[in-house]
Design a protein around this motif. Sequence first.
Motif, PDB file in Angstrom:
ATOM      1  N   LEU A  52       0.986   2.368 -12.267  1.00 53.03           N
ATOM      2  CA  LEU A  52       1.075   3.144 -11.029  1.00 53.03           C
ATOM      3  C   LEU A  52      -0.204   2.980 -10.214  1.00 53.03           C
ATOM      4  O   LEU A  52      -0.164   2.716  -9.013  1.00 53.03           O
ATOM      5  CB  LEU A  52       1.329   4.621 -11.347  1.00 53.03           C
ATOM      6  N   GLY A  53      -1.344   3.123 -10.886  1.00 52.77           N
ATOM      7  CA  GLY A  53      -2.618   2.995 -10.200  1.00 52.77           C
ATOM      8  C   GLY A  53      -2.859   1.618  -9.627  1.00 52.77           C
ATOM      9  O   GLY A  53      -3.434   1.467  -8.548  1.00 52.77           O
ATOM     10  N   GLU A  54      -2.428   0.594 -10.330  1.00 56.76           N
ATOM     11  CA  GLU A  54      -2.593  -0.768  -9.827  1.00 56.76           C
ATOM     12  C   GLU A  54      -1.845  -0.941  -8.512  1.00 56.76           C
ATOM     13  O   GLU A  54      -2.368  -1.525  -7.560  1.00 56.76           O
ATOM     14  CB  GLU A  54      -2.110  -1.777 -10.865  1.00 56.76           C
ATOM     15  N   TYR A  55      -0.620  -0.423  -8.437  1.00 55.82           N
ATOM     16  CA  TYR A  55       0.117  -0.495  -7.176  1.00 55.82           C
ATOM     17  C   TYR A  55      -0.608   0.295  -6.088  1.00 55.82           C
ATOM     18  O   TYR A  55      -0.879  -0.215  -5.003  1.00 55.82           O
ATOM     19  CB  TYR A  55       1.561   0.024  -7.312  1.00 55.82           C
ATOM     20  N   LEU A  56      -0.920   1.551  -6.375  1.00 54.27           N
ATOM     21  CA  LEU A  56      -1.494   2.411  -5.343  1.00 54.27           C
ATOM     22  C   LEU A  56      -2.856   1.918  -4.865  1.00 54.27           C
ATOM     23  O   LEU A  56      -3.155   1.970  -3.671  1.00 54.27           O
ATOM     24  CB  LEU A  56      -1.603   3.851  -5.855  1.00 54.27           C
ATOM     25  N   ARG A  57      -3.664   1.434  -5.765  1.00 51.99           N
ATOM     26  CA  ARG A  57      -5.012   1.009  -5.369  1.00 51.99           C
ATOM     27  C   ARG A  57      -5.031  -0.349  -4.691  1.00 51.99           C
ATOM     28  O   ARG A  57      -5.779  -0.561  -3.738  1.00 51.99           O
ATOM     29  CB  ARG A  57      -5.915   0.980  -6.600  1.00 51.99           C
ATOM     30  N   TYR A  58      -4.212  -1.273  -5.152  1.00 46.83           N
ATOM     31  CA  TYR A  58      -4.321  -2.651  -4.669  1.00 46.83           C
ATOM     32  C   TYR A  58      -3.204  -3.104  -3.737  1.00 46.83           C
ATOM     33  O   TYR A  58      -3.353  -4.112  -3.059  1.00 46.83           O
ATOM     34  CB  TYR A  58      -4.396  -3.618  -5.870  1.00 46.83           C
ATOM     35  N   ARG A  59      -2.077  -2.383  -3.701  1.00 42.96           N
ATOM     36  CA  ARG A  59      -0.950  -2.882  -2.896  1.00 42.96           C
ATOM     37  C   ARG A  59      -0.253  -1.795  -2.073  1.00 42.96           C
ATOM     38  O   ARG A  59       0.831  -2.032  -1.553  1.00 42.96           O
ATOM     39  CB  ARG A  59       0.077  -3.560  -3.817  1.00 42.96           C
ATOM     40  N   SER A  60      -0.844  -0.632  -1.924  1.00 40.11           N
ATOM     41  CA  SER A  60      -0.156   0.452  -1.213  1.00 40.11           C
ATOM     42  C   SER A  60       0.111   0.064   0.236  1.00 40.11           C
ATOM     43  O   SER A  60      -0.585  -0.780   0.816  1.00 40.11           O
ATOM     44  CB  SER A  60      -0.971   1.748  -1.266  1.00 40.11           C
ATOM     45  N   ALA A  61       1.088   0.712   0.814  1.00 37.41           N
ATOM     46  CA  ALA A  61       1.489   0.423   2.194  1.00 37.41           C
ATOM     47  C   ALA A  61       0.426   0.824   3.213  1.00 37.41           C
ATOM     48  O   ALA A  61       0.498   0.385   4.365  1.00 37.41           O
ATOM     49  CB  ALA A  61       2.810   1.133   2.506  1.00 37.41           C
ATOM     50  N   ILE A  62      -0.568   1.634   2.821  1.00 34.41           N
ATOM     51  CA  ILE A  62      -1.603   2.027   3.779  1.00 34.41           C
ATOM     52  C   ILE A  62      -2.839   1.130   3.696  1.00 34.41           C
ATOM     53  O   ILE A  62      -3.759   1.268   4.509  1.00 34.41           O
ATOM     54  CB  ILE A  62      -2.006   3.513   3.633  1.00 34.41           C
ATOM     55  N   GLY A  63      -2.889   0.221   2.761  1.00 38.91           N
ATOM     56  CA  GLY A  63      -4.009  -0.712   2.671  1.00 38.91           C
ATOM     57  C   GLY A  63      -5.209  -0.149   1.924  1.00 38.91           C
ATOM     58  O   GLY A  63      -5.332   1.053   1.710  1.00 38.91           O
ATOM     59  N   THR A  64      -6.102  -1.027   1.562  1.00 37.25           N
ATOM     60  CA  THR A  64      -7.246  -0.685   0.714  1.00 37.25           C
ATOM     61  C   THR A  64      -8.200   0.297   1.381  1.00 37.25           C
ATOM     62  O   THR A  64      -8.631   1.271   0.755  1.00 37.25           O
ATOM     63  CB  THR A  64      -8.011  -1.966   0.326  1.00 37.25           C
ATOM     64  N   ARG A  65      -8.569   0.083   2.629  1.00 39.09           N
ATOM     65  CA  ARG A  65      -9.549   0.952   3.298  1.00 39.09           C
ATOM     66  C   ARG A  65      -9.080   2.398   3.299  1.00 39.09           C
ATOM     67  O   ARG A  65      -9.824   3.310   2.920  1.00 39.09           O
ATOM     68  CB  ARG A  65      -9.795   0.456   4.725  1.00 39.09           C
ATOM     69  N   LEU A  66      -7.841   2.624   3.695  1.00 34.52           N
ATOM     70  CA  LEU A  66      -7.322   3.988   3.785  1.00 34.52           C
ATOM     71  C   LEU A  66      -7.051   4.579   2.397  1.00 34.52           C
ATOM     72  O   LEU A  66      -7.217   5.783   2.196  1.00 34.52           O
ATOM     73  CB  LEU A  66      -6.084   4.025   4.666  1.00 34.52           C
ATOM     74  N   THR A  67      -6.667   3.744   1.455  1.00 41.52           N
ATOM     75  CA  THR A  67      -6.498   4.218   0.083  1.00 41.52           C
ATOM     76  C   THR A  67      -7.826   4.710  -0.463  1.00 41.52           C
ATOM     77  O   THR A  67      -7.909   5.776  -1.076  1.00 41.52           O
ATOM     78  CB  THR A  67      -5.908   3.107  -0.806  1.00 41.52           C
ATOM     79  N   GLU A  68      -8.877   3.946  -0.227  1.00 38.68           N
ATOM     80  CA  GLU A  68     -10.205   4.356  -0.713  1.00 38.68           C
ATOM     81  C   GLU A  68     -10.641   5.665  -0.060  1.00 38.68           C
ATOM     82  O   GLU A  68     -11.242   6.517  -0.723  1.00 38.68           O
ATOM     83  CB  GLU A  68     -11.241   3.254  -0.484  1.00 38.68           C
ATOM     84  N   LEU A  69     -10.339   5.857   1.203  1.00 36.99           N
ATOM     85  CA  LEU A  69     -10.650   7.122   1.866  1.00 36.99           C
ATOM     86  C   LEU A  69      -9.905   8.277   1.199  1.00 36.99           C
ATOM     87  O   LEU A  69     -10.495   9.329   0.912  1.00 36.99           O
ATOM     88  CB  LEU A  69     -10.293   7.042   3.356  1.00 36.99           C
ATOM     89  N   ALA A  70      -8.632   8.085   0.925  1.00 37.57           N
ATOM     90  CA  ALA A  70      -7.833   9.118   0.254  1.00 37.57           C
ATOM     91  C   ALA A  70      -8.384   9.417  -1.142  1.00 37.57           C
ATOM     92  O   ALA A  70      -8.414  10.577  -1.570  1.00 37.57           O
ATOM     93  CB  ALA A  70      -6.366   8.686   0.165  1.00 37.57           C
ATOM     94  N   ILE A  71      -8.845   8.406  -1.842  1.00 44.37           N
ATOM     95  CA  ILE A  71      -9.435   8.603  -3.165  1.00 44.37           C
ATOM     96  C   ILE A  71     -10.686   9.476  -3.056  1.00 44.37           C
ATOM     97  O   ILE A  71     -10.890  10.388  -3.869  1.00 44.37           O
ATOM     98  CB  ILE A  71      -9.751   7.250  -3.839  1.00 44.37           C
TER      99      ILE A  71
END
Length: 184
Positions: A52-71
């Motif tokens: 699950l984390g591999e998808y969310l961190r590396y391939r989510s529909a919002i992209g890496t920059r925005l995923t890192e912000l959410a993290i």
Amino acid sequence: MTDRLPSLSPDQWTDAQREAAAAIVNGPRGALYGPFVPLLHSPELMGHAQRLGEYLRYRSAIGTRLTELAILVTARAWNQQVEWAIHAPIAQQAGIAPAVIEAIAQRRQPQGMPADEAAVHDFCIELQRDKRVSDRVYGAALALFGEQGVVDLMGVNGYYTFLAMVMNAAQTAVPASSAAPLPE
């Protein structure tokens, strides 16, 4: 604070633990660290979580920059030092301004964010703080990211909340980092 579920020596691993560890080491993370140290004590759970984390961190529909912000918003909401130590430098490398990272660390509203970052920040703040998202904030995220993006954003919040809970309860040791620790 004592690490309650410290790293196990590979010679202590069961076959299931060896298999779960190999999936992480041979994947994009490249090493067994952070939340996967305590999760290795439950290898089947760790395997599901890492996929699950591999998808969310590396391939989510919002992209890496925005995923890192959410993290980062999630790590701050949970006072999670390990996630902060790992992801604050990654967020900056991905394009999140140092002033935004510092504002999140200080629990202040960041100023001057691009519209997509502001939408993610506000969505995450409301979801973590209020346990729901207002129509206005949801609508802004939906307009920018579409339904898949909004669902992935919810997933990032939920996944990193899960990891924060695991590491907070396990008292996982904080790795060395270029990021300053979160203030209390």
